[in-house]
Design an enzyme around this catalytic site. Structure first.
Site, PDB file in Angstrom:
ATOM      1  N   SER A  23     -13.172   4.295   4.833  1.00 60.77           N
ATOM      2  CA  SER A  23     -13.482   3.988   6.059  1.00 60.77           C
ATOM      3  C   SER A  23     -14.885   5.019   6.573  1.00 60.77           C
ATOM      4  CB  SER A  23     -12.024   4.241   7.363  1.00 60.77           C
ATOM      5  OG  SER A  23     -11.391   3.104   6.744  1.00 60.77           O
ATOM      6  N   ASP A  60      -8.470   1.088   6.553  1.00 61.63           N
ATOM      7  CA  ASP A  60      -7.679   1.059   7.244  1.00 61.63           C
ATOM      8  C   ASP A  60      -8.021   1.559   9.250  1.00 61.63           C
ATOM      9  OD1 ASP A  60      -5.515   0.374   9.279  1.00 61.63           O
ATOM     10  OD2 ASP A  60      -3.944   2.446   8.052  1.00 61.63           O
ATOM     11  N   GLY A 115      -7.715   8.937   6.718  1.00 63.71           N
ATOM     12  CA  GLY A 115      -7.872   8.319   8.293  1.00 63.71           C
ATOM     13  C   GLY A 115      -9.117   9.329   9.416  1.00 63.71           C
ATOM     14  N   HIS A 165      -9.474   4.812  -2.013  1.00 61.58           N
ATOM     15  CA  HIS A 165      -8.151   4.273  -1.201  1.00 61.58           C
ATOM     16  C   HIS A 165      -9.484   5.485  -0.240  1.00 61.58           C
ATOM     17  CE1 HIS A 165      -4.395   3.726  -1.789  1.00 61.58           C
ATOM     18  NE2 HIS A 165      -5.302   3.541  -2.888  1.00 61.58           N
ATOM     19  N   ASP A 218       0.646  -1.422  -0.393  1.00 61.32           N
ATOM     20  CA  ASP A 218      -0.044   0.230   0.191  1.00 61.32           C
ATOM     21  C   ASP A 218       1.427   1.252  -0.249  1.00 61.32           C
ATOM     22  OD1 ASP A 218      -2.622   1.585   0.241  1.00 61.32           O
ATOM     23  OD2 ASP A 218      -2.411   1.646   2.257  1.00 61.32           O
ATOM     24  N   ASP A 262       2.955   4.268  -4.997  1.00 64.43           N
ATOM     25  CA  ASP A 262       2.191   6.055  -5.728  1.00 64.43           C
ATOM     26  C   ASP A 262       3.472   7.369  -5.392  1.00 64.43           C
ATOM     27  OD1 ASP A 262       0.401   8.795  -4.576  1.00 64.43           O
ATOM     28  OD2 ASP A 262       0.521   8.399  -2.536  1.00 64.43           O
ATOM     29  N   GLU A 307      -1.632   5.651  -8.886  1.00 67.76           N
ATOM     30  CA  GLU A 307      -2.512   6.869  -8.080  1.00 67.76           C
ATOM     31  C   GLU A 307      -2.512   8.161  -8.916  1.00 67.76           C
ATOM     32  OE1 GLU A 307      -2.479   7.611  -4.090  1.00 67.76           O
ATOM     33  OE2 GLU A 307      -3.448   8.783  -4.248  1.00 67.76           O
TER      34      GLU A 307
HETATM   35  O1  G3H Z   1      -3.594   5.310   3.876  1.00 63.20           O
HETATM   36  C1  G3H Z   1      -2.647   4.752   4.457  1.00 63.20           C
HETATM   37  C2  G3H Z   1      -2.991   3.182   5.270  1.00 63.20           C
HETATM   38  O2  G3H Z   1      -3.853   3.764   6.316  1.00 63.20           O
HETATM   39  C3  G3H Z   1      -1.431   3.243   6.390  1.00 63.20           C
HETATM   40  O3  G3H Z   1      -1.509   3.839   7.422  1.00 63.20           O
HETATM   41  O4  G3H Z   1       0.940   4.416   7.116  1.00 63.20           O
HETATM   42  O5  G3H Z   1      -0.058   4.447   8.902  1.00 63.20           O
HETATM   43  O6  G3H Z   1       0.212   2.291   7.789  1.00 63.20           O
HETATM   44  P1  G3H Z   1      -0.122   4.157   7.408  1.00 63.20           P
HETATM   45  P1  13P Z   2      -8.723   4.999   5.536  1.00 64.57           P
HETATM   46  O1  13P Z   2      -8.258   5.768   6.569  1.00 64.57           O
HETATM   47  O2  13P Z   2     -10.262   5.482   5.254  1.00 64.57           O
HETATM   48  O3  13P Z   2      -8.728   3.478   6.047  1.00 64.57           O
HETATM   49  O4  13P Z   2      -8.136   4.115   3.946  1.00 64.57           O
HETATM   50  C1  13P Z   2      -7.253   4.004   4.058  1.00 64.57           C
HETATM   51  C2  13P Z   2      -6.562   3.775   3.248  1.00 64.57           C
HETATM   52  O5  13P Z   2      -6.871   4.054   1.674  1.00 64.57           O
HETATM   53  C3  13P Z   2      -5.370   2.618   2.686  1.00 64.57           C
HETATM   54  O6  13P Z   2      -4.765   2.734   1.818  1.00 64.57           O
HETATM   55 ZN    ZN Z   3      -4.439   4.668   0.565  1.00 63.28          ZN
END
Ligand code: G3H
Ligand code: 13P
Ligand code: ZN
Length: 317
Positions: free
Chosen positions: A213, A256, A180, A210, A81, A103, A133
């Site tokens: 959530s 996430d 987020g 993306h 990711d 990305d 992206e």
């Molecule tokens: O979009 C990003 C994901 O939520 C991953 O988050 O980089 O804090 O693991 P992270």
């Molecule tokens: P959220 O923060 O909405 O869960 O999105 C997660 C995401 O896009 C990971 O790549």
């Molecule tokens: Zn993302």
């Protein structure tokens, strides 16, 4: 069983979306697999740079390979990711990943194309597919802050051109979401017209959403009632919008934050109720069960629940 991401996309396109869930540890992995078996759904495990650095990338791979044995029925892909070029190469060379995301959306169009093209060449040589992206989501993307007001939607003409020039296999598009827990105040709506306009230019090409959530407000309230101080009132994507978006061509839906909220709620409530407790396992047990329930619920909303038998048949596994 780990399968190519493109196989899952081919079967899902236009019918339902495959949930792409970020994991960082054992408990999330257990809950994810259990929830996908309970809901009979395929899924994508995605690992961010942060997740790979949290303990050790080998440790994560080991956990996932073990989960594959513990849950032999599971059909899933493993995805990087929000990768940068170097991390993409590391994942491609590891032989473990089904797909990677490069990305470079913060770079100018031509530069984004050039970087993506290099990653595509290395990935395709090993049968790995590439998500790119185009467009800027609102909110926080790794260490890049994008002003809410400047969040610009993906341009359909540019998307068509980008896909043609870069050779990517799926495209993350800006269609009204942000990353987020602090999304657009008062909620956010998906721009169906934009999804349709992009999909019309590239029929059958998997689009990725993306920042999907939903940031359930009851979850935020429970966290705050148990000592948290999360900002209230910033809603995410309405879960009822997942399936209509999937029917238009959104084939991968990234989640996430909602899973992190489940973790925070379970642990805050547990230790508030049992301040004398210091064993990590009882709370961990509750979390795994709650996370499994959360995943199964998401899969229902994405329309992927119940598709496992037909996927096994189609893939001959
Ligand atoms: O979009 C990003 C994901 O939520 C991953 O988050 O980089 O804090 O693991 P992270
Ligand atoms: P959220 O923060 O909405 O869960 O999105 C997660 C995401 O896009 C990971 O790549
Ligand atoms: Zn993302």
């Amino acid at each position: 069983m780990i399968v190519p991401t493109k196989d899952l996309f081919k079967l899902a396109y236009g019918k339902y979306a495959v949930g792409a869930y970020n994991i960082n540890n054992l408990e999330q992995t257990m809950g994810l697999f259990q929830g996908c078996i309970d809901s009979q759904s395929p899924f994508i495990i995605q690992l961010s740079k942060g997740a790979r650095a949290y303990t050790n990338k080998e440790m994560l791979e080991g956990i996932i390979r073990s989960a594959e044995k513990v849950f032999p029925e599971a059909i899933f892909a493993v995805h990087l990711d929000h990768g940068d070029e170097q991390t993409c190469y590391d994942c491609i060379d590891s032989g473990f990943y089904s797909s990677v995301m490069i990305d470079a959306s913060h770079d100018p169009f031509e530069e984004n194309v050039a970087i993506t093209k290099r990653v595509v060449e290395r990935a395709h040589a090993k049968g790995i597919s590439v998500e790119a992206e185009l467009g800027m989501l609102g909110g926080v993307e790794e260490d890049i802050q994008v002003d809410e007001k400047n969040a610009n939607l993906t341009d359909p003409d540019e998307a068509e051109e980008f896909i043609k020039q870069s050779g990517c296999d799926s495209l993350a598009v800006a269609i009204g979401t942000s990353h987020g827990a602090y999304k657009f105040s008062g909620g956010q709506g998906l721009h169906y017209d934009r999804i349709k306009a992009i999909a019309d230019r590239v029929p059958g090409f998997p689009l990725v959403m993306h920042g999907s959530s939903s940031v359930p407000q009851d979850e935020v309230k429970r966290i705050n009632a148990a000592g948290g101080k999360l900002k209230e009132g910033a809603k995410g994507v309405d879960e009822e919008q997942y399936l209509p978006a999937a029917k238009l061509g959104v084939t991968k839906v990234n989640v996430d934050t909602d899973g992190r909220l489940v973790w925070t709620r379970v642990h805050r409530e547990f230790f508030l109720d049992k301040p004398e407790d210091f064993d990590l396992r009882p709370a961990g047990k509750i979390f795994m069960a709650e996370y499994a329930k959360f995943i199964a619920h998401k899969n229902e909303k994405l329309g992927s629940a119940g598709t496992l038998p037909e996927i096994r048949k189609a893939l001959g596994v």
